[in-house]
Design a protein around this motif. Structure first.
Motif, mmCIF file in Angstrom:
data_model
loop_
_atom_site.group_PDB
_atom_site.id
_atom_site.type_symbol
_atom_site.label_atom_id
_atom_site.label_comp_id
_atom_site.label_asym_id
_atom_site.label_seq_id
_atom_site.Cartn_x
_atom_site.Cartn_y
_atom_site.Cartn_z
ATOM 1 N N MET A 111 0.850 -1.195 0.000
ATOM 2 C CA MET A 111 0.000 0.000 0.000
ATOM 3 C C MET A 111 0.891 1.252 0.000
ATOM 4 N N PRO A 112 0.899 2.025 -1.074
ATOM 5 C CA PRO A 112 1.756 3.220 -1.102
ATOM 6 C C PRO A 112 1.265 4.279 -0.106
ATOM 7 N N ILE A 113 2.185 5.061 0.369
ATOM 8 C CA ILE A 113 1.805 6.150 1.282
ATOM 9 C C ILE A 113 2.212 7.472 0.622
ATOM 10 N N SER A 114 1.349 8.469 0.741
ATOM 11 C CA SER A 114 1.653 9.749 0.083
ATOM 12 C C SER A 114 2.627 10.561 0.935
ATOM 13 N N GLU A 115 3.281 11.498 0.295
ATOM 14 C CA GLU A 115 4.210 12.386 1.006
ATOM 15 C C GLU A 115 3.481 13.144 2.105
ATOM 16 N N ILE A 116 2.221 13.467 1.825
ATOM 17 C CA ILE A 116 1.447 14.218 2.815
ATOM 18 C C ILE A 116 1.208 13.372 4.070
ATOM 19 N N GLU A 117 0.979 12.082 3.868
ATOM 20 C CA GLU A 117 0.771 11.203 5.024
ATOM 21 C C GLU A 117 2.080 11.032 5.809
ATOM 22 N N VAL A 118 3.203 10.939 5.076
ATOM 23 C CA VAL A 118 4.503 10.865 5.760
ATOM 24 C C VAL A 118 4.682 12.123 6.614
ATOM 25 N N THR A 119 4.359 13.254 6.021
ATOM 26 C CA THR A 119 4.503 14.535 6.740
ATOM 27 C C THR A 119 3.595 14.563 7.960
ATOM 28 N N ARG A 120 2.335 14.122 7.768
ATOM 29 C CA ARG A 120 1.396 14.131 8.890
ATOM 30 C C ARG A 120 1.892 13.238 10.032
ATOM 31 N N GLY A 121 2.388 12.064 9.665
ATOM 32 C CA GLY A 121 2.870 11.126 10.689
ATOM 33 C C GLY A 121 3.997 11.736 11.513
ATOM 34 N N ILE A 122 4.907 12.401 10.813
ATOM 35 C CA ILE A 122 6.060 12.977 11.517
ATOM 36 C C ILE A 122 5.639 14.164 12.381
ATOM 37 N N VAL A 123 4.856 15.044 11.817
ATOM 38 C CA VAL A 123 4.481 16.251 12.579
ATOM 39 C C VAL A 123 3.569 15.892 13.751
ATOM 40 N N GLU A 124 2.640 14.963 13.523
ATOM 41 C CA GLU A 124 1.747 14.575 14.632
ATOM 42 C C GLU A 124 2.535 13.913 15.753
ATOM 43 N N GLY A 125 3.450 12.996 15.387
ATOM 44 C CA GLY A 125 4.245 12.297 16.406
ATOM 45 C C GLY A 125 5.095 13.282 17.197
ATOM 46 N N PHE A 126 5.744 14.182 16.458
ATOM 47 C CA PHE A 126 6.599 15.189 17.102
ATOM 48 C C PHE A 126 5.764 16.065 18.038
ATOM 49 N N THR A 127 4.639 16.559 17.509
ATOM 50 C CA THR A 127 3.831 17.512 18.281
ATOM 51 C C THR A 127 3.309 16.877 19.566
ATOM 52 N N LYS A 128 2.860 15.644 19.442
ATOM 53 C CA LYS A 128 2.319 14.951 20.623
ATOM 54 C C LYS A 128 3.397 14.848 21.715
ATOM 55 N N ASP A 129 4.579 14.404 21.317
ATOM 56 C CA ASP A 129 5.656 14.239 22.303
ATOM 57 C C ASP A 129 6.126 15.583 22.839
ATOM 58 N N PHE A 130 6.183 16.573 21.968
ATOM 59 C CA PHE A 130 6.647 17.899 22.405
ATOM 60 C C PHE A 130 5.683 18.475 23.439
ATOM 61 N N LEU A 131 4.371 18.391 23.140
ATOM 62 C CA LEU A 131 3.372 18.909 24.083
ATOM 63 C C LEU A 131 3.419 18.127 25.389
ATOM 64 N N ASP A 132 3.656 16.834 25.277
ATOM 65 C CA ASP A 132 3.716 15.989 26.464
ATOM 66 C C ASP A 132 4.919 16.341 27.343
ATOM 67 N N SER A 133 5.918 16.994 26.763
ATOM 68 C CA SER A 133 7.137 17.328 27.520
ATOM 69 C C SER A 133 7.096 18.735 28.126
ATOM 70 N N LEU A 134 5.979 19.436 27.973
ATOM 71 C CA LEU A 134 5.961 20.839 28.411
ATOM 72 C C LEU A 134 6.155 21.002 29.917
ATOM 73 N N GLN A 135 5.714 20.000 30.673
ATOM 74 C CA GLN A 135 5.910 20.055 32.127
ATOM 75 C C GLN A 135 6.631 18.786 32.565
ATOM 76 N N LEU A 136 7.905 18.940 32.812
ATOM 77 C CA LEU A 136 8.758 17.786 33.113
ATOM 78 C C LEU A 136 9.059 17.707 34.608
ATOM 79 N N ASP A 137 9.385 16.505 35.053
ATOM 80 C CA ASP A 137 9.990 16.424 36.387
ATOM 81 C C ASP A 137 11.428 16.931 36.293
ATOM 82 N N VAL A 138 12.160 16.380 35.324
ATOM 83 C CA VAL A 138 13.570 16.760 35.201
ATOM 84 C C VAL A 138 13.927 17.012 33.736
ATOM 85 N N ALA A 139 14.555 18.153 33.483
ATOM 86 C CA ALA A 139 15.079 18.474 32.149
ATOM 87 C C ALA A 139 16.597 18.376 32.216
ATOM 88 N N VAL A 140 17.162 17.588 31.322
ATOM 89 C CA VAL A 140 18.610 17.390 31.309
ATOM 90 C C VAL A 140 19.191 18.057 30.067
#
Ligand code: 48F
Length: 263
Positions: free
Chosen positions: A1-30
Motif C-alpha cells: 500500500m503506497p503512502i503519500s508524502e502528505i501522510e509521511v509529513t502528517r505522521g512525523i508532525v503529529e508524532g513530534f507535536t504529541k511528544d513535544f506537548l507531552d514534555s511541556l511540564q517535566l519532572d527533570v530536564a537534562v
C-alpha cells in the motif's frame, strides 16, 4: 500500500507535536546527552519520573564516541562497571579493577537503555537559557534549534517547565554559566559562590572528586559529569569514564530527592 508524502509529513508532525506537548511540564530536564546526562536520565526514567534530554548536536553520546584521541575505546573502573553492565555493554578486564569498552557500543547501548526506560531525547535542540521563578529558582529550560543558533538568526525560543534542571553539558557547564551571566549577583552553592573552573588533566583526582562535586549548585539546578568538575574546580580526566556514569547516577538520586520534596 503506497503512502503519500502528505501522510509521511502528517505522521512525523503529529508524532513530534504529541511528544513535544507531552514534555511541556517535566519532572527533570537534562541539558546534554553525554554519558552523565544519559545515565542520569536513565535512572530517573526507571523511577517513573518524566524526564527529557535536550542535545544540541544531531548525535547523542557527547565525548564518548571518540574514545581516547579517536581510538574508539574507553576505560571504566570497577566502581562504575555495574552501571555500564546494566546497559548490557561488554567490558574487557584490563589490569586490576579496570575495564575497556568499545565507545560506539557504549553510546549505543546506553542510549537504547535510556530510551527503553522512557527518556525522551530531543536532538538538534540547545538549552539557551533557563526559566526563573520565585527566589531565583531555576524552573525550566528555554529552547531553540541549534541550527537557528548556528545561522545566527533572530528567532525567539520556546520553553518547558521542569521541577529540576540538570547541567550535563560537559566541560562548558553552559547552563550554570548562563545563570551566572543573566542573574546579577547570583551566588552558587560553591565555597566562593562563583564558578571555580576546570583544572588541567589529573585523572585520579578528577575521578575521585566528581561524585562529590555532583550537587545542586543553584536552587533547582544540578551539575552532573564534567560540568560538576568544571564548576567546583576539579581536574579533567581524559578517556576514563567511570566518574561520568557514577556522577549521572548520583544526579538522578539528588533530582529524585528534590522532586519528592516538591522543590
Ligand atoms: O561532553 P559530554 O560527553 O559531557 P559528560 O557527560 O562527559 C564528559 C566526557 O565525555 C569527557 C570526559 C571523560 O573523562 O571528560 O569529556 O560530562 O556531553 C555533553 C553534551 O552536552 C551537549 C554537547 O553537545 C554534548 O553532547 N551540550 C552542550 N551544551 C549544550 C548541550 C546546550 N546548551 N544545550 C544542549 N546540549
Amino acid at each position: 500500500m503506497p503512502i503519500s508524502e502528505i501522510e509521511v509529513t502528517r505522521g512525523i508532525v503529529e508524532g513530534f507535536t504529541k511528544d513535544f506537548l507531552d514534555s511541556l511540564q517535566l519532572d527533570v530536564a537534562v541539558a546534554g546527552a553525554g554519558p552523565a546526562g544519559m545515565t542520569c536520565a536513565y535512572f530517573l526514567a526507571k523511577e517513573g519520573h518524566k524526564v527529557a534530554i535536550f542535545e544540541r548536536n544531531l548525535h547523542v553520546g557527547g565525548g564518548m564516541w571518540g574514545g581516547g584521541m579517536l581510538f574508539p575505546r574507553i576505560m571504566i573502573q570497577e566502581e562504575a562497571a555495574e552501571i555500564v553492565r546494566g546497559f548490557n555493554v561488554r567490558l574487557e578486564p584490563f589490569g586490576d579493577g579496570y575495564y575497556v569498552s568499545d565507545s560506539v557500543e557504549t553510546v549505543s547501548k546506553c542510549t537504547a537503555a535510556a530510551v527503553d526506560a522512557g527518556v525522551k531525547i530531543w536532538i538538534g535542540v540547545s538549552v539557551e537559557d533557563v526559566l526563573i521563578r520565585e527566589e531565583d529558582r531555576v524552573a525550566g529550560v528555554v529552547l531553540n534549534w541549534r541550527a537557528v543558533e548556528l545561522a545566527n538568526l533572530h528567532v525567539d525560543p520556546l520553553a518547558m517547565e521542569a521541577k529540576v534542571v540538570v547541567d550535563a553539558t560537559g566541560h562548558e557547564a553552559g547552563i550554570v554559566h548562563t545563570v551566572m551571566r543573566k542573574i546579577p549577583g547570583a551566588r552558587l552553592f560553591t565555597e566562593s559562590g562563583q564558578i571555580v573552573g576546570e583544572k588541567p588533566m589529573w585523572a585520579e583526582v578528577g575521578e575521585a572528586e566528581i561524585v562529590d562535586n555532583t550537587r545542586q549548585v543553584y536552587p533547582g539546578l544540578l551539575v552532573s559529569g564534567m560540568a560538576a568538575n568544571a564548576i567546583y574546580g576539579s581536574p579533567r580526566m581524559g578517556a576514563i569514564f567511570g566518574g561520568m556514569f557514577l556522577s549521572g547516577r548520583k544526579t538522578a538520586e539528588l533530582a529524585t530527592e528534590l522532586v519528592r520534596a516538591g522543590v
